[in-house]
Design an enzyme around this catalytic site. Structure first.
Site, PDB file in Angstrom:
ATOM      1  N   GLU B  44       0.705  -0.715   0.539  1.00 23.73           N
ATOM      2  CA  GLU B  44       0.215  -0.242   0.279  1.00 23.73           C
ATOM      3  C   GLU B  44       0.561   1.270  -0.345  1.00 23.73           C
ATOM      4  O   GLU B  44       1.653   1.375   0.636  1.00 23.73           O
ATOM      5  CB  GLU B  44      -0.967  -0.104   1.183  1.00 23.73           C
ATOM      6  CG  GLU B  44      -1.960  -1.186   1.378  1.00 23.73           C
ATOM      7  CD  GLU B  44      -2.526  -0.956   2.223  1.00 23.73           C
ATOM      8  OE1 GLU B  44      -3.733  -1.747   1.915  1.00 23.73           O
ATOM      9  OE2 GLU B  44      -2.663   0.029   3.310  1.00 23.73           O
ATOM     10  N   GLU B  55      -5.591   8.904   9.928  1.00 24.63           N
ATOM     11  CA  GLU B  55      -3.954   9.041  10.662  1.00 24.63           C
ATOM     12  C   GLU B  55      -3.780   9.194  12.398  1.00 24.63           C
ATOM     13  O   GLU B  55      -3.622  10.504  12.280  1.00 24.63           O
ATOM     14  CB  GLU B  55      -3.111   8.857   9.801  1.00 24.63           C
ATOM     15  CG  GLU B  55      -3.221   9.094   8.055  1.00 24.63           C
ATOM     16  CD  GLU B  55      -3.910   7.303   7.649  1.00 24.63           C
ATOM     17  OE1 GLU B  55      -3.057   6.395   9.055  1.00 24.63           O
ATOM     18  OE2 GLU B  55      -4.136   7.871   6.907  1.00 24.63           O
TER      19      GLU B  55
END
Lengths: 423, 292
Positions: B44, B55
């Protein structure tokens, strides 16, 4: 609560929607359901309790004051909707109290919020203390430095203030951080978004709680002036006082609606630094997706969000409410801008002419009257005084000293050299 | 069978994440190759967005380094085109970047270019099934997979909606919150996998996995793959700060001298091997009794 009752669209034209991590979607669905039942349908007597508390604790209705000096100056009847007289000193309490009460009805145990100028954080901290809920407020490091009195007020009310150091440390980063907290604690926590931004149902829900401003103003104009105003003027950052001041007038097509954005130091984007030295997302922004909604944004050609700027931390945000963006596209709301210098002059003018020290956000709305034509304003205008200026005094002293503002007090008295000692 | 399906076909897949361009493009390309050498089955690649709301601090910092290094969607796609690796690559980014790419509004131009440069699919953390129609359509048109995240809070109808939408693999979020390495792997993992037992798409578990032992546990609990981001980004971050210490603050120069990049790449390869071996051990240890 308003004439829009039972309307709860997830989109305004192409704007709005729900662009959030999957972990938050069940909570947003739960909130949407709770908003529909408690707020739109008054289940459990929610609306009655809200109205009682916003009256007794909040001090509603706020006055609609005829401003004599400004009326003479602009040759039109100027009415000031005095949200600065609401408890806490800003319109923000309408929404904060509404959402904290809703969280209570939903059985949530904890409140998180974010704040730019500190007005929303203060209102949320007050509402949370009033309703006995623990509260954490995320605030950009830079804004903490700009807004110390509000930080102290939040702490006084028992809220924790979490500094956010990412990016430039302003509202945009604080919203991202509050969303991260919410994604971690979503099962027992409600996130009180401070403006008509974020994923559906927040823009509709916040507008609904704030529409009490125009609901009262509309009635008060009828009683005091015998009819509706020709125009309504409100400052626009995220857009909560704007939508609150406009909501009940939207269907009155003869009433012109002006959203005054922060023009900052320039309307041009500095491509090299990735900074827009303004917060004028309605006037200069483009369509995109930020913080859960499709709306108008300050962004570069790649879709990266650029840093915004305003002398007023309450307007310093790269996005704007999706409904407001839609109303601008439809031509119903006219976006205009006022730069930092003019906003400061507006601050001093309202203080001197009417004895009202406004928030720097409000100062933008007031300052625009100076630029507006008599055709735009018509014979009567309602200006939303979104909040009072106590929180901004340190910034105003600092910023006024840097400039030559003709209507400012003699700043020498305040400067280190002019003070001549520190007694 | 898509390239991603194939990657999961032979036993448990190890799916590492790195932000492309962290701390600079050249180094990060070396890091990607190191992950492949270490046994990655799918990689990824993060395309940095200025507001990464899903995040945690580790990947936020990686995103900042990447943006400061000048990363853009165009550079990202060009770099993928030139990248010489055999494993399928997935782009992980936020919707606004996909939406704004190219002259035409909407996700199609980005997906078209992604297909050209050889990407296999997307993970878009801020795009729930409700808003994914246009991207799903473009992915179908150009033969790319769209991977959805299933959260511990996803239940009932939402789960079914996601099952209809996801392809390639499903990203099973091991715990609530944002990305970040954690000392313990949540017991929510087993529960989440149980809820997805009917799905015939590979299930890759991520969020909080940082060691070979944890990879083993997750695969033993029934995962078809493990996704690891922050633990790897930490290695990049440490290498970057070491480089800046030796070069009095100039990170880019620190990497130009080559040593630091090689050292970091070696550490990444080693960590990748540990995680891959953990996943393989988990498959062998899978002693769950047959359900009756």
């Amino acid at each position: 609560m308003s004439s829009n009752t039972n309307e709860n669209p997830s989109k305004f034209g192409d704007y709005g929607g729900q662009y959030v991590p999957e972990a938050l979607m069940p909570a947003i669905e739960e909130l949407d359901d709770a908003f529909r039942r408690y707020v739109l349908e008054n289940e459990g007597g929610f609306v009655d309790e809200f109205r009682e508390r916003i009256r007794d604790f909040g001090g509603r209705p706020t006055p609609l004051q005829y401003a004599e000096q400004l009326s003479a100056r602009y040759d039109t009847d100027v009415y000031l909707k005095r949200e600065d007289l609401l408890h806490g000193g800003a319109h923000k309490l309408n929404n904060a109290l509404g959402q904290v009460l809703l969280a209570k009805y939903m059985g949530k145990e904890r409140i998180v919020a974010e704040t730019g100028a500190g007005q929303h954080g203060t209102a949320t901290a007050m509402a949370a203390a009033h309703l006995d809920m623990p509260c954490v407020v995320y605030m950009g490091r830079r804004d903490i430095n700009r807004q110390r009195p509000n930080v102290f007020r939040m702490r006084l009310n028992g809220a924790e203030v979490e500094p956010v150091t990412a990016g430039r440390g302003t509202l945009k980063e604080a919203i991202s951080e509050a969303m991260r907290d919410w994604a971690t604690t979503v099962e027992n926590t409600h996130y009180v978004i401070g403006s008509v931004v974020g994923p559906h149902p927040f823009p509709t829900m916040v507008r609904e709680f704030q529409s009490v401003i125009s609901e009262e103003a509309r009635r008060q104009m009828r009683e005091q002036a015998g009819g509706l105003p020709d125009s309504v003027v409100a400052c626009a950052g995220g857009g909560s006082n704007t939508m609150g001041a406009f909501a009940e007038f939207v269907s009155d097509e003869d009433v012109s609606l002006f959203a005054v954005e922060a023009g900052g130091s320039s309307l041009e984007v500095d491509e090299e630094t990735g900074v827009a030295p303004n917060s004028a997302s309605l006037s200069t922004g483009t369509e995109g997706v930020l913080h859960g909604a499709r709306t108008r944004l300050l962004q570069d050609g790649d879709g990266q969000i650029v840093e915004s700027h305003s002398i007023s931390s309450g307007l310093d945000y790269a996005g704007v409410g999706p409904e407001l963006a839609h109303l601008v596209d439809e031509g119903r709301v006219t976006p205009v801008t006022v730069d930092d210098d003019a906003a400061l002059a507006g601050f001093h003018r309202l203080s001197q002419e009417e004895g009202i020290i406004p928030a720097l956000e409000t100062a933008h709305a007031v300052a625009w009257l100076e630029d507006a034509t008599s055709d735009q304003l018509g014979d009567s205008v309602v200006v939303c005084v979104s909040g009072r200026g106590d929180k901004d005094l340190e910034s105003v002293i600092e910023e006024t000293e840097k400039r030559d503002i003709e209507n400012a007090p003699d700043m020498d008295v305040f400067s280190a050299s002019g003070a001549g000692g520190s007694e | 069978m898509s390239r991603l399906d194939e990657a999961f076909a032979d036993g448990p897949a190890f799916v590492p994440y790195l932000a492309l361009g962290d701390p600079d493009l050249e180094s990060s390309l070396e890091y990607v190759k190191a992950l492949e050498r270490g046994g990655a089955d799918v990689i990824e690649l993060g395309l940095a967005f200025s507001e990464p709301i899903a995040e945690g601090p580790t990947i936020q910092s990686a995103v900042v380094r990447s943006l400061e290094g000048g990363m853009t969607p165009t550079k990202f796609l060009d770099a993928v085109e030139d990248l010489d690796v055999d494993v399928p690559l997935v782009c992980m980014t936020y919707y606004n970047l996909i939406y704004q790419f190219g002259e035409e509004a909407g996700p199609r131009p980005f997906v078209e270019r992604a297909a050209e440069v050889g990407l296999s699919g997307f993970v878009v953390p801020d795009l729930p099934a409700e808003e994914s129609g246009p991207l799903r359509e473009a992915c179908d048109e150009f033969g790319l997979d769209l991977i959805f995240i299933v959260a511990p809070t996803t239940r009932g109808e939402r789960l079914e909606r996601l099952m209809d939408q996801t392809s390639g693999y499903v990203y099973v979020q091991a715990r609530l919150g944002v990305t970040g390495a954690k000392a313990d792997v949540s017991d929510q993992t087993g529960e989440s996998l149980d809820r997805l037992s009917e799905w015939d798409v590979p299930k890759a578990v991520g969020f909080g996995i940082s060691s070979g032992e944890q990879a083993r546990e997750v695969v033993a609990a029934g995962a078809d793959g493990v996704i690891v981001g922050s633990a790897l980004v930490d290695i990049v971050a440490e290498g970057t700060s070491a480089a800046s210490r030796t070069q009095s603050g100039d990170v880019a120069e620190g990497h130009e001298n080559g040593d630091s990049t090689e050292e970091v790449a070696a550490r990444l390869e080693e960590k990748a091997r540990e995680l891959k071996e953990g996943a393989l051990a988990g498959a062998q240890a899978r002693t769950r009794p047959e359900r009756t």
